[in-house]
Design an enzyme around this catalytic site. Structure first.
Site, mmCIF file in Angstrom:
data_model
loop_
_atom_site.group_PDB
_atom_site.id
_atom_site.type_symbol
_atom_site.label_atom_id
_atom_site.label_comp_id
_atom_site.label_asym_id
_atom_site.label_seq_id
_atom_site.Cartn_x
_atom_site.Cartn_y
_atom_site.Cartn_z
ATOM 1 N N ASP A 1 -2.203 8.856 7.388
ATOM 2 C CA ASP A 1 -3.211 8.063 8.102
ATOM 3 C C ASP A 1 -2.499 7.169 9.113
ATOM 4 O O ASP A 1 -1.362 7.442 9.486
ATOM 5 C CB ASP A 1 -4.096 7.282 7.117
ATOM 6 C CG ASP A 1 -3.332 6.235 6.302
ATOM 7 O OD1 ASP A 1 -2.166 5.944 6.630
ATOM 8 O OD2 ASP A 1 -3.918 5.700 5.334
ATOM 9 N N HIS B 1 0.458 5.297 6.696
ATOM 10 C CA HIS B 1 1.151 5.795 5.505
ATOM 11 C C HIS B 1 1.600 7.237 5.654
ATOM 12 O O HIS B 1 0.904 8.046 6.275
ATOM 13 C CB HIS B 1 0.227 5.684 4.286
ATOM 14 C CG HIS B 1 -0.324 4.312 4.102
ATOM 15 N ND1 HIS B 1 -1.591 3.957 4.524
ATOM 16 C CD2 HIS B 1 0.220 3.199 3.559
ATOM 17 C CE1 HIS B 1 -1.798 2.673 4.253
ATOM 18 N NE2 HIS B 1 -0.714 2.191 3.666
ATOM 19 N N SER C 1 0.802 -1.225 0.000
ATOM 20 C CA SER C 1 0.000 0.000 0.000
ATOM 21 C C SER C 1 0.836 1.276 0.000
ATOM 22 O O SER C 1 0.343 2.334 -0.390
ATOM 23 C CB SER C 1 -0.939 0.018 1.209
ATOM 24 O OG SER C 1 -0.208 -0.062 2.422
#
Length: 363
Positions: A323, A326, A38
């Site tokens: 977040d 990340h 991600s």
């Protein structure tokens, strides 16, 4: 097709795009191929039955196309690297077709790991083994339009950026519903991962890859999700120490692969050191918030990650974390620039700019 020449030569004129700065006048390499999770996914999970998605607002709030599936408010690290190489932003494999694939493809998938079983809590994801098979499909597409020899020669000059391993800890080893922690201690698990990793990278080599950029795992014990579990809000030294053997083993693995795979070059992005440098010198980089997410819920805005249509912080360039897991676009751009042209304290034995310019012997 005239554009096919750009894949074979890496010399097509390049216009400017938004984000972290203008592209150089010419492409430094024919293409870049990206594998990972991600941190660098740009939309491959969008159409999967998966809980690991970011194709909703406020993700992409600072990106020209809005929410695309990037787990960031804007650019990822590889977006900025592509731009510095003179390439356009790479398409996600799930959306790439035709001439879009000629400058490279991004195969990264949120929740993916080196191990196929990693990330199953999120249901759909594309593990590294499948990402490699997807690259094989791209090669087949390219050879439909070019001779196998042309593709082979071009692939040798392309950059292969690989950033795997974080989820094998976050969404496997550290998950209570996985048996992994009772089966392996930290050293054993790192050994298991890197043995598998070496086989996977060798498969990429056998498919033609020669120029590898391998990104290590960052200071995982300092992300908001982990900070939120600490009564004091301090970084978890236990988690930071847990991932250190993986990074050490990856460096050893790279040296072994370089010695055993003719004409291959591997360079290591020390993300943990980059993060330490940014955190230690936060104010000089313009950051004022180092320990909580810009978008999220609960302690450190890390207990629940950024939800659809949640209102994020307004001063995003002052936050290290976007977040629970990340970094912000600003951090991604800083780290990309260090990887591209930084010294050996951040990327070694050479930076991406030097790797791009490196002549590859044909054998």
């Amino acid at each position: 097709m005239v554009a096919m020449v750009s894949f074979g030569s890496g010399q097509e004129e390049a216009g400017g795009v938004g984000g972290g700065g203008g592209r150089p006048a010419r492409e430094m390499v024919p293409a870049m191929f990206v594998f990972g999770d991600s941190l660098i996914d740009n939309g491959n999970n969008n159409d999967l039955p998966s809980f690991a998605k970011a194709n909703y607002f406020p993700y992409g709030i600072d990106f020209s196309d809005g929410p695309t599936g990037r787990f960031s408010n804007g650019y990822t690290m590889v977006d900025q690297i592509a731009e510095l190489l003179g390439l356009p932003l790479l398409p996600a494999y799930s959306e790439a077709s035709g001439e879009q694939i000629l400058h490279g493809v991004n195969y990264a998938s949120a929740a993916a790991g080196i191990l196929d079983i990693t990330g199953r809590n999120f249901v759909g994801r594309i593990p590294f083994d499948q990402q490699i098979r997807n690259f094989q499909s791209t090669l087949d597409q390219l050879t439909n339009n070019l001779s196998a020899d042309e593709v082979s020669r071009a692939i040798r000059r392309c950059i292969f950026f690989v950033g795997m391993g974080s989820n094998d800890y976050l969404n496997n080893y550290l998950m209570p519903n996985y048996p992994t922690r009772s089966q392996y201690n930290g050293e054993q698990f790192a050994t298991l991962l890197v043995q598998r990793y070496a086989l996977q990278l060798t498969r990429l080599y056998n498919l033609g890859a020669r120029k590898f950029v391998i990104s290590g795992i960052g200071q995982m014990g300092c992300i908001p999700s982990i900070l939120a579990q600490s009564p004091t809000g301090a970084c978890s030294q236990e988690v930071n120490l847990l991932v250190q053997p993986f990074n050490a083993n990856v460096k050893t693995m790279m040296n072994n692969l370089s010695a055993n795979l003719p004409a291959s070059t591997f360079t290591y992005v020390d993300v943990a050191h980059m993060f330490s440098d940014i955190a230690a010198n936060a104010r000089s980089y313009g950051f004022s918030v180092v320990n909580r997410g810009c978008c999220g819920i609960g302690r450190n805005r890390g207990q629940i990650t950024c939800l659809p249509f949640q209102t994020p912080c307004t001063n995003r360039d002052e936050y290290i974390f976007w977040d629970a897991f990340h970094p912000t676009e600003k951090v991604n751009i800083i780290m990309a620039r260090k990887a591209f042209s930084g010294d050996q304290s951040f990327i070694s034995p050479m930076n991406i700019e030097q790797l791009a310019n490196l002549a590859i012997e044909i054998n």
